[in-house]
Write an enzyme that holds these catalytic residues in place. Structure first.
Site, short mmCIF file in Angstrom:
data_model
loop_
_atom_site.label_atom_id
_atom_site.label_comp_id
_atom_site.label_asym_id
_atom_site.label_seq_id
_atom_site.Cartn_x
_atom_site.Cartn_y
_atom_site.Cartn_z
N ASP A 110 -1.87 -22.08 -17.09
CA ASP A 110 -0.82 -22.97 -17.60
C ASP A 110 -1.37 -24.10 -18.47
O ASP A 110 -0.74 -24.50 -19.45
CB ASP A 110 -0.04 -23.61 -16.44
CG ASP A 110 0.70 -22.58 -15.62
OD1 ASP A 110 0.88 -21.45 -16.11
OD2 ASP A 110 1.09 -22.90 -14.48
P1 NAP Z 1 -2.69 -21.65 -13.07
O1 NAP Z 1 -1.83 -21.79 -14.27
O2 NAP Z 1 -2.03 -21.64 -11.75
O3 NAP Z 1 -3.53 -20.30 -13.29
C1 NAP Z 1 -4.55 -19.97 -12.44
C2 NAP Z 1 -5.05 -18.60 -12.84
O4 NAP Z 1 -6.21 -18.35 -12.06
C3 NAP Z 1 -4.08 -17.49 -12.53
O5 NAP Z 1 -3.41 -17.04 -13.70
C4 NAP Z 1 -4.95 -16.39 -11.90
O6 NAP Z 1 -4.87 -15.20 -12.69
C5 NAP Z 1 -6.35 -16.96 -11.98
N1 NAP Z 1 -7.14 -16.66 -10.79
C6 NAP Z 1 -6.79 -16.73 -9.50
N2 NAP Z 1 -7.81 -16.34 -8.72
C7 NAP Z 1 -8.83 -16.02 -9.54
C8 NAP Z 1 -10.16 -15.56 -9.33
N3 NAP Z 1 -10.63 -15.31 -8.10
N4 NAP Z 1 -10.94 -15.36 -10.40
C9 NAP Z 1 -10.47 -15.57 -11.65
N5 NAP Z 1 -9.23 -16.02 -11.91
C10 NAP Z 1 -8.42 -16.24 -10.86
O7 NAP Z 1 -3.83 -22.77 -13.00
P2 NAP Z 1 -4.10 -24.01 -13.95
O8 NAP Z 1 -4.26 -23.57 -15.38
O9 NAP Z 1 -5.21 -24.74 -13.28
O10 NAP Z 1 -2.78 -24.88 -13.90
C11 NAP Z 1 -2.38 -25.57 -12.75
C12 NAP Z 1 -0.91 -25.33 -12.47
O11 NAP Z 1 -0.62 -25.74 -11.14
C13 NAP Z 1 0.00 -26.14 -13.38
O12 NAP Z 1 1.20 -25.41 -13.63
C14 NAP Z 1 0.30 -27.38 -12.53
O13 NAP Z 1 1.51 -28.02 -12.88
C15 NAP Z 1 0.39 -26.75 -11.16
N6 NAP Z 1 0.12 -27.67 -10.04
C16 NAP Z 1 -0.88 -28.58 -10.18
C17 NAP Z 1 -1.14 -29.43 -9.13
C18 NAP Z 1 -2.20 -30.51 -9.31
O14 NAP Z 1 -2.09 -31.59 -8.71
N7 NAP Z 1 -3.25 -30.25 -10.07
C19 NAP Z 1 -0.43 -29.31 -7.92
C20 NAP Z 1 0.56 -28.32 -7.80
C21 NAP Z 1 0.83 -27.50 -8.90
P3 NAP Z 1 -5.21 -13.77 -12.05
O15 NAP Z 1 -4.34 -13.62 -10.87
O16 NAP Z 1 -4.91 -12.81 -13.14
O17 NAP Z 1 -6.66 -13.79 -11.69
#
Ligand code: NAP
Length: 487
Positions: free
Chosen positions: A411
């Site tokens: 994201d």
């Molecule tokens: P993300 O958008 O959730 O994407 C994480 C990606 O990691 C997934 O698409 C997944 O794809 C991949 N993944 C998972 N396990 C993996 C592994 N073992 N090896 C390689 N890839 C792996 O993460 P982000 O870009 O860090 O964004 C964070 C999101 O979480 C935002 O939408 C944010 O608003 C939300 N959020 C953030 C917080 C905070 O405080 N930081 C709290 C709650 C929510 P695959 O399954 O294809 O591997």
């Protein structure tokens, strides 16, 4: 020199000095937490300040029955130690949510037990009101402490269940929820004021306090269920702030300065963090609280069929590109935490630097699942602090970057935030990785991230996908670069 340690001297001089020192150390502790380099020391300082405060309180109480204190110490210590050892890095947000809830719940319980002892267990003249028994200030702060503490407790439990996936991360939007919330808020406030100032009957006072607690518990649930999973970072930091405010109100109840100060510090820093999170996600606090935002769309973008041409490379092919890169930026995301790949990232970065490449890390404020998640992970691998660059700092540099390696992030690098006004993440500032000459996305599949949406970056002509678990892929890249260096 003779030290006069009579009880009056202890109460009037030693205890206030210890409290003062503790409050000052708390402030230095929080200051330390503002920088990665000093965060560990800040944490230790704050723990030391808490130890001083506990010691001063016990000294102030004089001879008490320590049995309950010891039982609490052993049970609480065991639960805390067990949780700290067992919890996975990816479950930290849930743990923080529960801790906030415990803080709020503890404040409410202390206020209720204070009320119990002062009003119910001691004899009072007929028709004495709470205000005449406790004093107006103390009775009002008791009501506030119960109200805010109970809201924090139930709100945090709902946030915990949402993060755990035990209840839906989707906003649950009850019809008329704003009216219900207003009724609950003003109802609990009204009851609070009534029992705090008007009630004359000890039983009425007790019932009033319990009604406030009950209404506030429902209010806490109602406030958090309409908030979607993607906005959880804001909610967690807001609840953190509430737990501080509840503790501060309890400080007024007990007339304890160090509790007032430390609670206010947590309340204020939680509010600042909430503001930072809102800015990072381009939301106003009012949007998050009342808008039913953070809605995750029903998983779009999951199936590979939604994607056009996506170029998939092996670690060996990708390593060839890295061999000639002069500047490399790593963008870590939630997948880095899942794969626990922080140490291998560091190893790969060291190899690239040894080849003469300039290495840095682009840190998005909401990457991962809790504020500062990526900083914590990278600090674990001793990544030099100077190499961590915040979004505003790294974005202009990406145009000059040869390769961006996106490790388990999705994201936070999704161009839809800028290019698709209807997208659930529209308007959220993201890392403009597509400006670099080449992007490499390391993830296991084309599955979406937290927001549940397609990421067009995967189709861009300058992007390559390296499918696999982040740790394994990075180990592959490390092996390739080592071979190249040995050849
Ligand atoms: P993300 O958008 O959730 O994407 C994480 C990606 O990691 C997934 O698409 C997944 O794809 C991949 N993944 C998972 N396990 C993996 C592994 N073992 N090896 C390689 N890839 C792996 O993460 P982000 O870009 O860090 O964004 C964070 C999101 O979480 C935002 O939408 C944010 O608003 C939300 N959020 C953030 C917080 C905070 O405080 N930081 C709290 C709650 C929510 P695959 O399954 O294809 O591997």
């Amino acid at each position: 020199m003779d030290l006069d340690l009579n009880p009056t001297f202890v109460h009037a001089t030693v205890v206030p000095i210890l409290y003062l020192v503790s409050a000052v150390v708390f402030i230095f502790g929080i200051k330390g937490l503002t920088r990665v380099r000093t965060a560990r020391r800040g944490n230790l300082l704050a723990a030391f300040a808490m130890l001083l405060a506990v010691a001063a309180t016990l000294l102030d109480m004089g001879l008490v029955d320590y049995r309950w204190i010891l039982i609490g110490l052993v049970v609480g210590g065991a639960v805390g130690a067990f949780a700290a050892v067992k919890v996975e890095m990816t479950e930290m947000p849930e743990m923080v949510a529960l801790f906030n809830g415990c803080g709020g719940g503890a404040s409410a319980l202390v206020a209720i037990s204070y009320l119990w002892v002062e009003v119910l267990e001691k004899p009072h003249p007929l028709n004495a009101t709470t205000a005449s028994i406790l004093g107006t200030d103390s009775s009002l702060s008791t009501a506030l402490s119960i109200l805010i503490g109970a809201v924090t407790l139930s709100g945090s439990v709902v946030a915990y269940l949402k993060l755990q996936g035990k209840i839906s991360g989707q906003p649950i939007l009850l019809p008329g929820r704003h009216v219900i919330n207003a009724l609950l808020f003003f109802g609990s406030l009204g009851f609070g004021l009534w029992f705090a100032t008007l009630s004359t009957d000890p039983t009425g006072i007790a019932i009033g306090a319990l009604v406030v607690a009950g209404l506030a518990l429902v209010l806490g649930v109602m406030l958090v269920i309409p908030i979607g999973g993607a906005d959880m970072p804001v909610v967690i930091s807001l609840l953190n702030s509430y737990s501080g405010l509840a503790a501060s109100a309890t400080g007024f109840v007990l007339n304890n300065n160090v509790l007032i100060i430390s609670g206010a510090l947590v309340g204020a820093s939680g509010l600042i963090l909430t503001q930072i999170m809102c800015v990072a996600m381009n939301r106003t606090l009012a949007n998050v609280l009342f808008g039913g935002f953070g809605m995750q769309e029903q998983v779009k973008g999951g199936p590979a069929s939604e994607y056009g041409t996506v170029r998939s490379y092996s670690a060996e092919e990708a390593a060839l590109i890295l061999e000639s890169a002069e500047s490399v930026v790593f963008v870590p995301g939630y997948g880095l935490a899942v794969a626990q790949a922080q140490h291998v990232v560091r190893e790969l970065a060291d190899l690239l630097e040894a080849r003469g490449a300039k290495v840095s890390y682009g840190i998005h404020p909401v990457a991962g699942r809790m504020p500062g998640h990526m900083n914590v992970l990278l600090a674990e691998a001793d990544v030099p602090y100077e190499q961590l660059k915040e979004m505003d700092q790294i974005n202009p540099e990406l145009k000059e970057t040869d390769v961006v390696i996106i490790v388990g992030a999705n994201d936070v690098v999704n161009p839809a935030a800028e290019k698709e006004p209807g997208s659930p993440i529209a308007g959220m500032p993201v890392l403009k990785v597509w400006d670099a000459a080449t992007t490499m996305v390391i993830k296991r599949s084309l599955s979406p991230g937290f927001a549940g949406i397609k990421n067009e970056l995967f189709e861009y002509p300058n992007n390559i996908m390296i499918f696999g678990d982040a740790k394994e892929v990075l180990q592959g890249l490390v092996a390739e670069l080592k071979q190249a260096a040995a050849a």
